[in-house]
Design a protein around this motif. Structure first.
Motif, short mmCIF file in Angstrom:
data_model
loop_
_atom_site.label_atom_id
_atom_site.label_comp_id
_atom_site.label_asym_id
_atom_site.label_seq_id
_atom_site.Cartn_x
_atom_site.Cartn_y
_atom_site.Cartn_z
N ARG A 51 0.42 -1.30 0.08
CA ARG A 51 0.19 0.02 0.08
C ARG A 51 1.04 1.02 0.37
O ARG A 51 0.15 2.68 -0.88
CB ARG A 51 -0.63 -0.01 0.90
CG ARG A 51 -1.62 1.67 1.37
CD ARG A 51 -2.78 0.98 2.54
NE ARG A 51 -3.88 2.54 2.15
CZ ARG A 51 -4.56 2.60 3.64
NH1 ARG A 51 -4.71 1.62 4.27
NH2 ARG A 51 -5.64 3.67 3.16
N HIS A 106 3.90 1.86 -1.30
CA HIS A 106 4.66 2.06 -2.32
C HIS A 106 4.31 1.58 -3.58
O HIS A 106 4.43 1.75 -4.59
CB HIS A 106 5.40 0.61 -2.58
CG HIS A 106 6.90 0.75 -1.82
ND1 HIS A 106 7.12 1.80 -1.25
CD2 HIS A 106 7.19 0.79 0.18
CE1 HIS A 106 8.13 1.93 -0.25
NE2 HIS A 106 7.88 0.58 -0.04
N HIS A 107 2.24 1.20 -3.44
CA HIS A 107 1.84 1.30 -4.29
C HIS A 107 1.43 0.51 -5.40
O HIS A 107 2.05 1.11 -7.27
CB HIS A 107 1.84 2.76 -4.72
CG HIS A 107 1.50 4.21 -4.28
ND1 HIS A 107 0.09 4.29 -3.45
CD2 HIS A 107 1.79 5.31 -3.40
CE1 HIS A 107 0.03 5.24 -2.63
NE2 HIS A 107 1.30 5.31 -2.43
#
Length: 153
Positions: free
Chosen positions: A32, A34-35
């Protein structure tokens, strides 16, 4: 970039990583933060990171959430895909695509000859490169039309 695009040239060099002993909730938070939809799981020896596995958001859903296991009780090493497909940094773009297709994966860690992690190639990276190539092709066609019109007027 060279005429022959390689995995090392198109890969993302800043890779989100985890270790086998990382707890699964922390791994999900890293994704989440670091996407990203995947973490490369590494073993670290003398400052060098070698690929031990890959953990994807899909791994968590299929192996933990769907069977209603407690993620707090699991580590990355228990859920990851061990011995993932990797690509040599000098592997061609076509070879990377073939490997993705053959193994049914969307992301491949890129490694040196000594198996040290240097990056990650995702389908998104390949699509971006192909879009640039198609843009150049379209511009070439447009330029040819302009040249022809200029010669005929």
């Amino acid at each position: 970039m060279s005429e022959r695009l390689t995995a090392g040239e198109i890969c993302t060099r800043e890779v989100a990583i985890a270790y086998r002993h990382t707890d699964l909730v922390t791994a999900a938070r890293l994704m989440r933060e670091h996407h990203v939809g995947a973490l490369v799981v590494v073993d670290e020896t003398q400052g060098l990171r070698t690929v031990a596995g890959v953990l994807t958001d899909r791994d968590i859903v299929i192996s933990v959430i769907a069977p209603e296991l407690a993620p707090d009780d699991l580590t990355v090493g228990e859920v990851m895909t061990a011995k993932p497909v990797t690509a040599a940094e000098d592997a061609s773009l076509i070879d990377v695509l073939r490997s993705m297709r053959a193994h049914g994966v969307r992301r491949i860690p890129v490694v040196t000859a000594q198996q040290v992690l240097i990056g990650l190639v995702a389908l998104d990276d390949i699509l971006e490169v192909l879009a640039q190539e198609l843009g150049m092709l379209a511009a070439t066609i447009g330029r040819g039309i302009q040249r022809e019109r200029a010669q005929r007027t």
